[in-house]
Scaffold this active site. Structure first.
Site, PDB file in Angstrom:
ATOM      1  N   ARG A 224     -26.035 -10.950 -16.994  1.00 49.43           N
ATOM      2  CA  ARG A 224     -24.827 -11.279 -18.068  1.00 49.43           C
ATOM      3  C   ARG A 224     -23.444 -10.260 -17.815  1.00 49.43           C
ATOM      4  O   ARG A 224     -23.927  -9.424 -18.096  1.00 49.43           O
ATOM      5  CB  ARG A 224     -25.600 -11.653 -19.472  1.00 49.43           C
ATOM      6  CG  ARG A 224     -26.472 -12.380 -19.531  1.00 49.43           C
ATOM      7  CD  ARG A 224     -25.796 -13.802 -20.316  1.00 49.43           C
ATOM      8  NE  ARG A 224     -27.146 -15.227 -19.858  1.00 49.43           N
ATOM      9  CZ  ARG A 224     -27.208 -15.881 -19.037  1.00 49.43           C
ATOM     10  NH1 ARG A 224     -26.776 -15.558 -18.153  1.00 49.43           N
ATOM     11  NH2 ARG A 224     -27.875 -16.700 -19.301  1.00 49.43           N
ATOM     12  N   HIS A 272     -18.577 -18.409 -14.339  1.00 57.27           N
ATOM     13  CA  HIS A 272     -20.475 -18.146 -14.247  1.00 57.27           C
ATOM     14  C   HIS A 272     -20.481 -19.379 -13.947  1.00 57.27           C
ATOM     15  O   HIS A 272     -21.043 -20.345 -14.652  1.00 57.27           O
ATOM     16  CB  HIS A 272     -20.220 -18.030 -16.544  1.00 57.27           C
ATOM     17  CG  HIS A 272     -21.856 -18.120 -16.314  1.00 57.27           C
ATOM     18  ND1 HIS A 272     -22.352 -18.123 -17.599  1.00 57.27           N
ATOM     19  CD2 HIS A 272     -22.707 -18.488 -15.567  1.00 57.27           C
ATOM     20  CE1 HIS A 272     -23.011 -17.535 -17.886  1.00 57.27           C
ATOM     21  NE2 HIS A 272     -23.835 -17.478 -16.941  1.00 57.27           N
TER      22      HIS A 272
HETATM   23  P1  NDP Z   1     -37.001 -13.465 -14.937  1.00 53.38           P
HETATM   24  O1  NDP Z   1     -37.355 -13.198 -16.458  1.00 53.38           O
HETATM   25  O2  NDP Z   1     -37.714 -13.932 -13.981  1.00 53.38           O
HETATM   26  O3  NDP Z   1     -36.925 -11.947 -14.478  1.00 53.38           O
HETATM   27  C1  NDP Z   1     -36.509 -10.615 -15.068  1.00 53.38           C
HETATM   28  C2  NDP Z   1     -37.559  -9.725 -13.593  1.00 53.38           C
HETATM   29  O4  NDP Z   1     -35.950  -8.543 -14.243  1.00 53.38           O
HETATM   30  C3  NDP Z   1     -38.680  -9.372 -14.007  1.00 53.38           C
HETATM   31  O5  NDP Z   1     -38.688  -8.647 -12.678  1.00 53.38           O
HETATM   32  C4  NDP Z   1     -38.820  -7.774 -14.979  1.00 53.38           C
HETATM   33  O6  NDP Z   1     -39.432  -7.213 -14.344  1.00 53.38           O
HETATM   34  C5  NDP Z   1     -36.954  -7.040 -14.342  1.00 53.38           C
HETATM   35  N1  NDP Z   1     -36.790  -6.691 -16.154  1.00 53.38           N
HETATM   36  C6  NDP Z   1     -36.348  -6.763 -16.634  1.00 53.38           C
HETATM   37  N2  NDP Z   1     -36.452  -5.961 -18.068  1.00 53.38           N
HETATM   38  C7  NDP Z   1     -36.249  -4.953 -17.135  1.00 53.38           C
HETATM   39  C8  NDP Z   1     -36.186  -3.122 -16.873  1.00 53.38           C
HETATM   40  N3  NDP Z   1     -35.910  -3.151 -18.749  1.00 53.38           N
HETATM   41  N4  NDP Z   1     -35.897  -2.680 -16.248  1.00 53.38           N
HETATM   42  C9  NDP Z   1     -36.469  -3.136 -14.872  1.00 53.38           C
HETATM   43  N5  NDP Z   1     -36.651  -4.417 -15.159  1.00 53.38           N
HETATM   44  C10 NDP Z   1     -36.483  -4.808 -15.946  1.00 53.38           C
HETATM   45  O7  NDP Z   1     -35.484 -13.663 -14.696  1.00 53.38           O
HETATM   46  P2  NDP Z   1     -35.202 -14.867 -14.087  1.00 53.38           P
HETATM   47  O8  NDP Z   1     -34.622 -14.085 -12.351  1.00 53.38           O
HETATM   48  O9  NDP Z   1     -35.016 -16.283 -14.339  1.00 53.38           O
HETATM   49  O10 NDP Z   1     -33.102 -14.899 -14.398  1.00 53.38           O
HETATM   50  C11 NDP Z   1     -32.523 -13.374 -14.717  1.00 53.38           C
HETATM   51  C12 NDP Z   1     -31.305 -13.677 -15.173  1.00 53.38           C
HETATM   52  O11 NDP Z   1     -29.694 -14.358 -14.526  1.00 53.38           O
HETATM   53  C13 NDP Z   1     -31.134 -14.475 -16.360  1.00 53.38           C
HETATM   54  O12 NDP Z   1     -31.527 -13.852 -18.172  1.00 53.38           O
HETATM   55  C14 NDP Z   1     -30.114 -14.943 -16.859  1.00 53.38           C
HETATM   56  O13 NDP Z   1     -29.181 -13.891 -18.042  1.00 53.38           O
HETATM   57  C15 NDP Z   1     -28.831 -14.482 -15.326  1.00 53.38           C
HETATM   58  N6  NDP Z   1     -28.702 -16.016 -14.857  1.00 53.38           N
HETATM   59  C16 NDP Z   1     -27.160 -16.141 -14.303  1.00 53.38           C
HETATM   60  C17 NDP Z   1     -27.076 -17.331 -14.222  1.00 53.38           C
HETATM   61  C18 NDP Z   1     -26.192 -17.333 -13.527  1.00 53.38           C
HETATM   62  O14 NDP Z   1     -24.943 -18.051 -12.756  1.00 53.38           O
HETATM   63  N7  NDP Z   1     -25.248 -16.640 -13.264  1.00 53.38           N
HETATM   64  C19 NDP Z   1     -27.766 -18.726 -13.747  1.00 53.38           C
HETATM   65  C20 NDP Z   1     -29.245 -18.348 -14.343  1.00 53.38           C
HETATM   66  C21 NDP Z   1     -29.529 -16.744 -14.859  1.00 53.38           C
HETATM   67  P3  NDP Z   1     -40.846  -7.355 -14.528  1.00 53.38           P
HETATM   68  O15 NDP Z   1     -41.353  -8.458 -13.477  1.00 53.38           O
HETATM   69  O16 NDP Z   1     -41.599  -6.693 -13.856  1.00 53.38           O
HETATM   70  O17 NDP Z   1     -41.340  -7.891 -15.586  1.00 53.38           O
END
Ligand code: NDP
Length: 309
Positions: A224, A272
């Protein structure tokens, strides 16, 4: 029991058609047409106009039609206590990995730089990087990040991963939380952000983080726009600490015409498009959740409002 689709782009019709193709019995409305608000039990939303998920007295849940839910949680007018779901889709993960891998290869072989040289009619061969000399570090090891690190390992890259909780992924050196963040960054030459946007991750790509990356590192943000402090990136590029960046997401989209990223020779911009939900692929899970809701069952792919993802 009916569905309202709320989004500001031109895709309401595409989603409605696909839902009806797969489940003709559903009652579905665009939020732009007259619709019986008391019949709506599910709102299917993507970057809705703030304030538009209101006035549905029987709303049972809000479904994001993408992987992220940050735009829902950022709207204070969204009714509290209503479950929120998101998309978890193998095609979304595959598309994201393919996109990021393309950007990494592009970086290793200087392809964007040759495009700039072509515009200037300059013949400037440059040394290129090889996989064994490059560590790719992925921030966020969720649905998308985990698929990406596995894909990169299969392609022969050295891979680091960082998340909030400990992960065991074969072939990947994993790091956890703030205490291991700098260790993760110090050995990362190509940094990929795949974190959700939450109060903890806003502005995470900033000067203090860039300083820890090795000189010449390359940054890819496909998560994002809010993760990046734009001026800190420009400063790290202009002082040659970072060699470049590929950005797919921005604070304001479309990226405003006067934004310095447009003209920066070392910034690669995409609009995007890293990974876009394919209605045909994700509609089955939306229908399943609608049925589960109707039957009073627990919803699939719910997010934690407390964690923000
Ligand atoms: P998930 O919710 O499956 O995974 C999020 C990951 O981030 C988890 O491993 C989590 O850790 C980690 N995380 C969250 N907060 C923290 C923190 N404060 N410090 C360290 N690690 C953290 O998300 P997705 O993989 O499904 O998607 C990720 C993002 O990608 C979406 O939220 C979206 O914004 C973006 N996206 C962008 C797209 C584009 O076209 N550009 C398309 C699709 C998505 P833990 O596992 O330990 O909880």
């Amino acid at each position: 029991m009916a569905i309202v689709i709320i989004r500001q782009d031109e895709k309401i019709g595409v989603w409605k058609d696909e839902l009806l193709r797969q489940a003709p019995e559903l009652e579905i409305y665009s939020y732009l047409e007259a619709h019986p608000k008391d019949k709506i039990t599910m709102a299917l939303v993507w970057k809705h106009p703030p304030g538009s998920i209101m006035g549905y007295p029987n709303l049972k849940y809000i479904a994001s039609s993408g992987a992220g839910v940050d735009f829902i949680l950022a709207d204070p007018s969204v009714p509290k206590g209503i479950p929120i779901t998101r998309i978890i889709d193998p095609m979304l993960a595959k598309d994201m990995s393919a996109f990021v891998v393309s950007l990494i290869h592009n970086h290793l072989k200087n392809l964007s730089s040759y495009k700039n040289d072509q515009h200037a009619k300059q013949w400037l061969p440059k040394p290129y990087l090889r996989k064994p000399n490059v560590n790719v570090g992925v921030m966020g090891l969720g649905q998308l990040g985990t698929h990406l690190v596995k894909t990169l390992c299969d392609l022969g890259f050295q891979v680091n991963g960082w998340a909030a909780s400990k992960k065991e992924i074969s072939g990947v050196q994993t790091y956890v939380g703030q205490k291991e963040r700098n260790e993760f960054l110090a050995t990362t030459n190509v940094l990929v952000c795949l974190l959700p946007l939450t109060p903890q991750t806003i502005g995470v790509l900033n000067s203090s983080l860039f300083k820890v990356l090795p000189k010449g590192a390359f940054v890819i943000n496909v998560a994002r726009g809010g993760h990046l402090v734009d001026k800190d990136l420009i400063s790290a590029l202009d002082t040659n600490h970072l060699s470049g960046a590929a950005l797919d997401v921005f604070h304001k989209e479309p990226l405003p015409e006067n934004h310095p990223f447009w003209e920066h020779p070392n910034v690669h911009i995409t609009p995007h498009v890293a990974s876009v939900s394919d209605p045909a692929s994700v509609v089955p899970q939306i229908i399943e959740n609608f049925e589960r809701c109707t039957q009073g069952k627990t919803l699939n792919n719910s997010v934690s409002v407390k964690k923000g993802y």
